[in-house]
Design an enzyme around this catalytic site. Sequence first.
Site, PDB file in Angstrom:
ATOM      1  N   ARG A 141      38.029  88.751 201.531  1.00 33.86           N
ATOM      2  CA  ARG A 141      36.972  88.473 200.553  1.00 33.86           C
ATOM      3  C   ARG A 141      37.330  88.941 199.141  1.00 33.86           C
ATOM      4  NH1 ARG A 141      33.167  90.116 204.795  1.00 33.86           N
ATOM      5  NH2 ARG A 141      32.427  88.212 205.805  1.00 33.86           N
ATOM      6  N   LYS A 193      40.780  80.390 186.723  1.00 34.40           N
ATOM      7  CA  LYS A 193      40.784  79.312 187.717  1.00 34.40           C
ATOM      8  C   LYS A 193      41.963  79.518 188.663  1.00 34.40           C
ATOM      9  CE  LYS A 193      38.559  75.353 185.449  1.00 34.40           C
ATOM     10  NZ  LYS A 193      38.768  73.970 184.963  1.00 34.40           N
ATOM     11  N   GLU A 216      50.079  71.375 176.907  1.00 32.95           N
ATOM     12  CA  GLU A 216      48.798  72.091 176.901  1.00 32.95           C
ATOM     13  C   GLU A 216      48.530  72.722 175.528  1.00 32.95           C
ATOM     14  OE1 GLU A 216      46.411  72.079 179.012  1.00 32.95           O
ATOM     15  OE2 GLU A 216      47.255  71.476 180.943  1.00 32.95           O
ATOM     16  N   LYS A 236      42.009  78.994 174.112  1.00 37.01           N
ATOM     17  CA  LYS A 236      41.501  78.876 175.478  1.00 37.01           C
ATOM     18  C   LYS A 236      40.583  80.039 175.829  1.00 37.01           C
ATOM     19  CE  LYS A 236      42.412  77.980 180.256  1.00 37.01           C
ATOM     20  NZ  LYS A 236      43.338  77.567 181.330  1.00 37.01           N
ATOM     21  N   GLU A 245      32.410  76.925 183.658  1.00 36.75           N
ATOM     22  CA  GLU A 245      32.492  75.500 183.345  1.00 36.75           C
ATOM     23  C   GLU A 245      31.152  74.783 183.549  1.00 36.75           C
ATOM     24  OE1 GLU A 245      36.381  72.873 183.581  1.00 36.75           O
ATOM     25  OE2 GLU A 245      35.319  72.749 185.480  1.00 36.75           O
ATOM     26  N   ARG A 288      33.107  74.590 178.504  1.00 34.17           N
ATOM     27  CA  ARG A 288      34.482  74.784 178.983  1.00 34.17           C
ATOM     28  C   ARG A 288      35.148  73.461 179.372  1.00 34.17           C
ATOM     29  NH1 ARG A 288      36.976  79.386 183.051  1.00 34.17           N
ATOM     30  NH2 ARG A 288      38.969  78.362 183.383  1.00 34.17           N
ATOM     31  N   ASN A 306      39.350  70.056 179.566  1.00 26.85           N
ATOM     32  CA  ASN A 306      39.793  69.013 180.492  1.00 26.85           C
ATOM     33  C   ASN A 306      40.270  67.745 179.787  1.00 26.85           C
ATOM     34  OD1 ASN A 306      39.323  70.329 183.020  1.00 26.85           O
ATOM     35  ND2 ASN A 306      37.134  70.088 182.670  1.00 26.85           N
ATOM     36  N   HIS A 324      42.916  65.428 181.301  1.00 28.83           N
ATOM     37  CA  HIS A 324      43.101  65.816 182.692  1.00 28.83           C
ATOM     38  C   HIS A 324      42.488  64.861 183.713  1.00 28.83           C
ATOM     39  CE1 HIS A 324      44.632  69.422 180.880  1.00 28.83           C
ATOM     40  NE2 HIS A 324      44.887  69.950 182.052  1.00 28.83           N
ATOM     41  N   HIS A 327      45.501  64.118 185.849  1.00 29.68           N
ATOM     42  CA  HIS A 327      45.552  64.568 187.244  1.00 29.68           C
ATOM     43  C   HIS A 327      45.707  63.394 188.204  1.00 29.68           C
ATOM     44  CE1 HIS A 327      43.637  68.852 186.853  1.00 29.68           C
ATOM     45  NE2 HIS A 327      44.935  68.839 186.638  1.00 29.68           N
ATOM     46  N   HIS A 333      53.333  68.972 185.469  1.00 25.01           N
ATOM     47  CA  HIS A 333      51.935  68.902 185.070  1.00 25.01           C
ATOM     48  C   HIS A 333      51.768  68.456 183.618  1.00 25.01           C
ATOM     49  CE1 HIS A 333      47.692  69.868 184.791  1.00 25.01           C
ATOM     50  NE2 HIS A 333      47.939  70.637 183.749  1.00 25.01           N
TER      51      HIS A 333
END
Length: 345
Positions: free
Chosen positions: A106, A128, A170, A207, A217, A221, A225, A228, A232, A248
Amino acid sequence: MTENIHIGRNVLPQLKAVLQNLAFSKVAVLVDENTLHHCYPQVKPYLPAHDIIQIQSGEAHKTLQTCEYIWQRMTELNLDRWSVLVNLGGGVIGDMGGFCAATFKRGLYFVQVPTTLLAQVDASVGGKTGIDFHGLKNHIGVYKEPKAVIIDPGFLSTLPQRQLKSGYAEIIKHWLIADAAAFEEQRHIGLFTEDWDALIRHSVGIKSAVVEADPLEGGYRKVLNFGHTVGHAVESYLMEQPGRELLHGEAIAVGMLCEAYLSVKKELLTRRELDQIETFLVSIYEKVKLTEEDIQSMAKLALQDKKNTHTTINCTLLQGIGKAVWDQPVTLAEIQEALRYYQLL
């Protein structure tokens, strides 16, 4: 958050301070074959007694199967909730190591030591974590902030040019969504720079400010993206095409061109601004050849994007260079049109 991010050529002693000050019960270091060879020797003097967990490099290994191996090694090493995992590597190591640490018993502590430009300006900042699942990029993951992020630009000297260009995408994204002046200045300079430190600090600053304003998000935020949704989809599709895989940042460059085009279609961005973005990105990133079958398949993958609501594809678009707007609905047909625009460049 920013007080936990340390950037500089002589920053590795901060790693030692973090690990000593917090008195973790055990320390493990996650590496791949590249970072074990090129980066671990530089970091080792600043580590207390520790164990190494080694995995294979590359996006193809950012899977549940690799997580099982990491969790098994963490179990064998008797790591407990007061242990720490030091993630030494690029975006794959940081994303997957953070995810494994956040879910093991956890949650135990982790520290990010990003060694690629992409990881330094993007993946290691913002909390993230995640892995790919059945060909879908970052489909499984959680939000979990690291105890510290140690960014040493000196590691960039170990990278091939292709990896630097991937990370640079980026940085460009951060200018396009938040700093028109920086984009205007840099587009006349191009990729070549002798001062990565300054570019990294500036990009991390952008960022971090966005993440601090909206950690989970909920809204703002989502500006991060930009590029993306399409990017993606392109990356996920080509990941399953042996010999056609993209890094990426290379996929995000495609995505930024497509989403800048959609911004013009939605009358948010001027054609002149699109031309500037197009000229800059095309001068840096090699064209990815797409067939009509590719375009159809890639567009369908956008239906799985994490920002979507029900069956609506939500994009982040540009309302002029330097300002992004999120939750802009786009259709499957519009994504296909944007990919065809890219193919004709």
